[in-house]
Write an enzyme that holds these catalytic residues in place. Structure first.
Site, PDB file in Angstrom:
ATOM      1  N   GLY A 224     -40.929  15.485  47.078  1.00 16.17           N
ATOM      2  CA  GLY A 224     -41.403  14.131  47.359  1.00 16.17           C
ATOM      3  C   GLY A 224     -41.159  13.883  48.830  1.00 16.17           C
ATOM      4  O   GLY A 224     -40.016  13.767  49.258  1.00 16.17           O
ATOM      5  N   HIS A 225     -42.210  13.868  49.610  1.00 12.53           N
ATOM      6  CA  HIS A 225     -42.081  13.712  51.055  1.00 12.53           C
ATOM      7  C   HIS A 225     -42.666  12.361  51.459  1.00 12.53           C
ATOM      8  O   HIS A 225     -43.838  12.081  51.202  1.00 12.53           O
ATOM      9  CB  HIS A 225     -42.776  14.871  51.779  1.00 12.53           C
ATOM     10  CG  HIS A 225     -42.182  16.218  51.451  1.00 12.53           C
ATOM     11  ND1 HIS A 225     -42.725  17.402  51.863  1.00 12.53           N
ATOM     12  CD2 HIS A 225     -41.068  16.541  50.751  1.00 12.53           C
ATOM     13  CE1 HIS A 225     -41.971  18.401  51.425  1.00 12.53           C
ATOM     14  NE2 HIS A 225     -40.968  17.907  50.738  1.00 12.53           N
TER      15      HIS A 225
ATOM     16  N   LYS B 210     -37.947  15.866  55.690  1.00 11.64           N
ATOM     17  CA  LYS B 210     -38.883  16.916  56.116  1.00 11.64           C
ATOM     18  C   LYS B 210     -40.281  16.349  56.338  1.00 11.64           C
ATOM     19  O   LYS B 210     -40.958  16.687  57.307  1.00 11.64           O
ATOM     20  CB  LYS B 210     -38.948  18.039  55.054  1.00 11.64           C
ATOM     21  CG  LYS B 210     -37.638  18.759  54.860  1.00 11.64           C
ATOM     22  CD  LYS B 210     -37.726  19.797  53.749  1.00 11.64           C
ATOM     23  CE  LYS B 210     -37.846  19.210  52.355  1.00 11.64           C
ATOM     24  NZ  LYS B 210     -36.654  18.465  51.905  1.00 11.64           N
TER      25      LYS B 210
ATOM     26  N   GLN C 150     -37.810  21.213  49.086  1.00 13.13           N
ATOM     27  CA  GLN C 150     -36.416  21.405  48.680  1.00 13.13           C
ATOM     28  C   GLN C 150     -35.579  21.813  49.898  1.00 13.13           C
ATOM     29  O   GLN C 150     -35.871  21.333  50.977  1.00 13.13           O
ATOM     30  CB  GLN C 150     -36.308  22.424  47.522  1.00 13.13           C
ATOM     31  CG  GLN C 150     -36.890  21.908  46.213  1.00 13.13           C
ATOM     32  CD  GLN C 150     -38.405  22.099  46.117  1.00 13.13           C
ATOM     33  OE1 GLN C 150     -38.920  23.173  46.341  1.00 13.13           O
ATOM     34  NE2 GLN C 150     -39.117  21.049  45.768  1.00 13.13           N
TER      35      GLN C 150
ATOM     36  N   ASP D 221     -34.602  16.154  50.485  1.00 10.65           N
ATOM     37  CA  ASP D 221     -34.778  14.759  50.893  1.00 10.65           C
ATOM     38  C   ASP D 221     -34.149  14.447  52.252  1.00 10.65           C
ATOM     39  O   ASP D 221     -33.688  13.332  52.492  1.00 10.65           O
ATOM     40  CB  ASP D 221     -34.212  13.800  49.831  1.00 10.65           C
ATOM     41  CG  ASP D 221     -34.828  14.045  48.476  1.00 10.65           C
ATOM     42  OD1 ASP D 221     -36.025  14.384  48.422  1.00 10.65           O
ATOM     43  OD2 ASP D 221     -34.115  13.905  47.463  1.00 10.65           O
TER      44      ASP D 221
HETATM   45  P1  GDP Z   1     -38.117  14.940  52.324  1.00  9.26           P
HETATM   46  O1  GDP Z   1     -38.202  15.268  50.875  1.00  9.26           O
HETATM   47  O2  GDP Z   1     -37.210  15.868  53.066  1.00  9.26           O
HETATM   48  O3  GDP Z   1     -39.453  14.813  52.990  1.00  9.26           O
HETATM   49  O4  GDP Z   1     -37.403  13.512  52.410  1.00  9.26           O
HETATM   50  P2  GDP Z   1     -37.775  12.227  51.502  1.00  9.26           P
HETATM   51  O5  GDP Z   1     -39.035  11.652  52.024  1.00  9.26           O
HETATM   52  O6  GDP Z   1     -37.686  12.554  50.073  1.00  9.26           O
HETATM   53  O7  GDP Z   1     -36.527  11.313  51.810  1.00  9.26           O
HETATM   54  C1  GDP Z   1     -36.212  10.865  53.095  1.00  9.26           C
HETATM   55  C2  GDP Z   1     -36.243   9.325  53.105  1.00  9.26           C
HETATM   56  O8  GDP Z   1     -35.634   8.856  54.262  1.00  9.26           O
HETATM   57  C3  GDP Z   1     -37.642   8.761  53.106  1.00  9.26           C
HETATM   58  O9  GDP Z   1     -37.641   7.549  52.413  1.00  9.26           O
HETATM   59  C4  GDP Z   1     -37.926   8.526  54.591  1.00  9.26           C
HETATM   60  O10 GDP Z   1     -38.853   7.486  54.828  1.00  9.26           O
HETATM   61  C5  GDP Z   1     -36.563   8.123  55.076  1.00  9.26           C
HETATM   62  N1  GDP Z   1     -36.235   8.506  56.450  1.00  9.26           N
HETATM   63  C6  GDP Z   1     -36.632   9.617  57.143  1.00  9.26           C
HETATM   64  N2  GDP Z   1     -36.040   9.624  58.359  1.00  9.26           N
HETATM   65  C7  GDP Z   1     -35.273   8.518  58.431  1.00  9.26           C
HETATM   66  C8  GDP Z   1     -34.388   7.990  59.446  1.00  9.26           C
HETATM   67  O11 GDP Z   1     -34.188   8.554  60.512  1.00  9.26           O
HETATM   68  N3  GDP Z   1     -33.759   6.801  59.140  1.00  9.26           N
HETATM   69  C9  GDP Z   1     -33.935   6.155  57.957  1.00  9.26           C
HETATM   70  N4  GDP Z   1     -33.278   5.026  57.753  1.00  9.26           N
HETATM   71  N5  GDP Z   1     -34.759   6.636  56.997  1.00  9.26           N
HETATM   72  C10 GDP Z   1     -35.405   7.803  57.224  1.00  9.26           C
HETATM   73  P1  IMO Z   2     -37.921  17.590  48.501  1.00 13.30           P
HETATM   74  O1  IMO Z   2     -38.987  18.570  48.976  1.00 13.30           O
HETATM   75  C1  IMO Z   2     -34.283  16.929  46.233  1.00 13.30           C
HETATM   76  C2  IMO Z   2     -33.719  19.301  42.615  1.00 13.30           C
HETATM   77  C3  IMO Z   2     -33.746  18.589  41.285  1.00 13.30           C
HETATM   78  C4  IMO Z   2     -32.767  19.458  40.513  1.00 13.30           C
HETATM   79  C5  IMO Z   2     -33.081  20.867  41.012  1.00 13.30           C
HETATM   80  C6  IMO Z   2     -34.035  21.654  40.122  1.00 13.30           C
HETATM   81  O2  IMO Z   2     -38.415  16.207  48.319  1.00 13.30           O
HETATM   82  O3  IMO Z   2     -36.710  17.696  49.348  1.00 13.30           O
HETATM   83  P2  IMO Z   2     -36.657  21.487  39.684  1.00 13.30           P
HETATM   84  O4  IMO Z   2     -37.482  20.368  39.130  1.00 13.30           O
HETATM   85  O5  IMO Z   2     -37.070  21.949  41.030  1.00 13.30           O
HETATM   86  O6  IMO Z   2     -36.517  22.632  38.720  1.00 13.30           O
HETATM   87  O7  IMO Z   2     -35.178  20.856  39.799  1.00 13.30           O
HETATM   88  O8  IMO Z   2     -33.670  20.686  42.295  1.00 13.30           O
HETATM   89  N1  IMO Z   2     -34.916  19.086  43.465  1.00 13.30           N
HETATM   90  C7  IMO Z   2     -34.913  18.341  44.566  1.00 13.30           C
HETATM   91  N2  IMO Z   2     -33.950  17.556  45.096  1.00 13.30           N
HETATM   92  N3  IMO Z   2     -35.463  17.049  46.867  1.00 13.30           N
HETATM   93  C8  IMO Z   2     -36.436  17.844  46.344  1.00 13.30           C
HETATM   94  O9  IMO Z   2     -37.577  18.102  47.013  1.00 13.30           O
HETATM   95  C9  IMO Z   2     -36.194  18.497  45.132  1.00 13.30           C
HETATM   96  N4  IMO Z   2     -36.929  19.314  44.345  1.00 13.30           N
HETATM   97  C10 IMO Z   2     -36.129  19.689  43.341  1.00 13.30           C
HETATM   98  O10 IMO Z   2     -33.285  17.269  41.409  1.00 13.30           O
HETATM   99  O11 IMO Z   2     -31.442  19.159  40.889  1.00 13.30           O
HETATM  100 MG    MG Z   3     -37.959  14.362  49.021  1.00  7.98          MG
END
Ligand code: GDP
Ligand code: IMO
Ligand code: MG
Length: 429
Positions: free
Chosen positions: A40-41, A16, A223, A13
């Site tokens: 979850g991106h 990416k 991840q 998270d």
């Molecule tokens: P990912 O799994 O690595 O793609 O990241 P996620 O999308 O799960 O979580 C990142 C969260 O931070 C999302 O809600 C993005 O919209 C938000 N985000 C990304 N870059 C920034 C930033 O520079 N500032 C803020 N405030 N939010 C950001």
């Molecule tokens: P993105 O791509 C954050 C975590 C789960 C748990 C562990 C194992 O959005 O960064 P799983 O269901 O994969 O067997 O769970 O990994 N986990 C993540 N945490 N971002 C993710 O993906 C994750 N995908 C799995 O919360 O701790």
């Molecule tokens: Mg994510």
């Protein structure tokens, strides 16, 4: 002109999705190589929010998306996600999305076992997303998985289901969970086949053609290094190799095709699920980071645990992942904090460490050592150049750069696509 691989440098998270979407304007194709719909991106483009789990983030830019053999594909989740983004106006068809014929399928007994096992673990639970990721990868290495190509072979599916259901029903029964009937499973697969097969192809061949045509390839990791099945905080990890080295194996190309390795890190640290987190904050600052950063899991909605930036951990991720450039995201969330701390190492049972050792008890016992830096009064939010950043924020970024031993390539200053500072073009290698 290099290809680029984007990987998480913390516990997921990091942003990416936003970075892949931003870079995708200059790529021809985006490839997912591991993970599944546990990812979850989130992408925010002109106020519209897209949440992608299986679909490569380049689709939002209209770029060809490839799902490699290293991904575990839940066909129902894939179809539901396609329908969801289509309702948002994106075009997803076999023209814009291709799925490896050798990718492992996630079927209903996988999440069932994932959840039943987690429930049985009680306090020792991993905190998985409950999506069946672990069991599906287990089947893949155990050589009993039903793969995408099998959807075209009813006899193969029937044969494999025998073995799979013997295995799963035994375990599920033991755990007191519902079991699965072969006939219903077979009917389920036969109904899915005509919906999934039009997307299937040998992705390795596509990769070869793209390379010959000189196309720019962007590998989208899911991840992160600290969730890597070998290198992460085992057993509190996911079930795949999340490092860029797996981008080649997970899509069917050579390691030299992966190109520049871009690691993504938040300007602080978060983690969903259980497991060690030395720099975690249980105080008001931790709460503030969670609220300001909207730190709730994209997939499960669980609140993310928050803490200070852990430079020792990211430095370790840089070395393990071969990260050549680091993107620092969410620096805007730190706006207005008087003082910031950066974890530079740990004390474990009285001994000093600059990295997290592999032992489970040692990781749990790690006490962070901090250096304190000044915060800033102005705002980083929405900045698109260095000049827009408060001087103290620049200092913070530069200090991180020193500590993690990787150059800062981009800085992200809001969820919006274009609120990004480019320090160095990763496609230039
Ligand atoms: P990912 O799994 O690595 O793609 O990241 P996620 O999308 O799960 O979580 C990142 C969260 O931070 C999302 O809600 C993005 O919209 C938000 N985000 C990304 N870059 C920034 C930033 O520079 N500032 C803020 N405030 N939010 C950001
Ligand atoms: P993105 O791509 C954050 C975590 C789960 C748990 C562990 C194992 O959005 O960064 P799983 O269901 O994969 O067997 O769970 O990994 N986990 C993540 N945490 N971002 C993710 O993906 C994750 N995908 C799995 O919360 O701790
Ligand atoms: Mg994510």
């Amino acid at each position: 002109m290099a290809n680029v691989a984007v990987i998480g440098a913390q516990w997921g998270d990091e942003g990416k999705g936003k970075v892949v979407d931003w870079l995708a304007s200059r790529a021809d194709v985006v490839v997912r190589f591991q993970g599944g719909h546990n990812a979850g991106h989130t992408l925010v483009v002109g106020g519209e929010t897209y949440k992608l789990s299986l679909l490569p983030s380049g689709l939002v830019r209209g770029k060809l998306g490839l799902i490699g053999n290293g991904v575990v594909v839940d066909p129902e989740a894939l179809l539901a996600e396609i329908a969801r983004v289509q309702a948002q106006g994106l075009k997803v068809s076999p023209e814009t999305l291709r799925v490896s014929e050798s990718a492992t399928l996630i079927l209903p007994f996988h999440p069932a076992l994932d959840k039943a096992r987690e429930a049985a673990r009680g306090d020792g639970k991993i905190g998985t997303t409950g999506r069946g990721i672990g069991p599906a990868y287990e089947d893949r290495v155990a050589r009993r998985a039903i793969r995408v190509a099998d959807l075209a072979e009813p006899e193969t599916m029937s044969h494999k289901l025998e073995e799979l259901l013997r295995h799963y029903n035994t375990l599920l029964r033991e755990l007191g969970a519902d079991t699965f009937a072969k006939d219903a499973m077979m009917a389920h697969l036969l109904a899915l086949a005509p919906k999934i097969l039009p997307f299937a192809e040998p992705i390795w061949e596509r990769m070869d053609t793209l390379r010959k045509e000189g196309k720019r390839i962007l590998f989208e990791g899911a991840q992160a290094v600290m969730l890597d099945v070998d290198h992460g905080t085992y057993p509190f990890v996911t079930s795949s190799n999340t490092v860029a080295a797996n981008a080649a194996a997970g899509s069917g190309t050579g390691p030299w095709a992966v190109g520049f390795v871009l690691g993504i890190a938040k300007a602080y640290t978060t983690r969903v699920g259980s497991g060690p987190f030395p720099s975690e904050l249980h105080d008001d600052i931790g709460k503030l980071l969670g609220e300001r950063g909207h730190e709730f899991g994209t997939v499960t909605g669980r609140p993310r645990r928050c803490g200070w930036f852990d430079a020792a951990m990211v430095r370790q991720a840089v070395k393990i992942g071969g990260i050549q450039g680091l993107v620092l995201t969410k620096i805007d969330v730190l706006d207005g904090l008087k003082e910031l701390k950066i974890c530079t190492g740990y004390r474990i049972n009285g001994e000093a460490f600059r990295h997290l050792p592999a032992g489970m008890a040692a990781q749990a016992a790690a006490v962070p050592e901090y250096e304190t830096v000044e915060g800033w009064e102005g705002s980083c939010r929405g900045a698109r150049s260095w000049a827009d950043l408060p001087a103290q924020a620049v200092k913070y970024v530069r200090r991180i750069e020193e500590l993690v031993e990787a150059p800062i390539t981009l800085v992200s200053t809001s969820p919006e696509r274009d609120d990004t500072i480019m320090v160095r073009d990763p496609f230039e290698g």
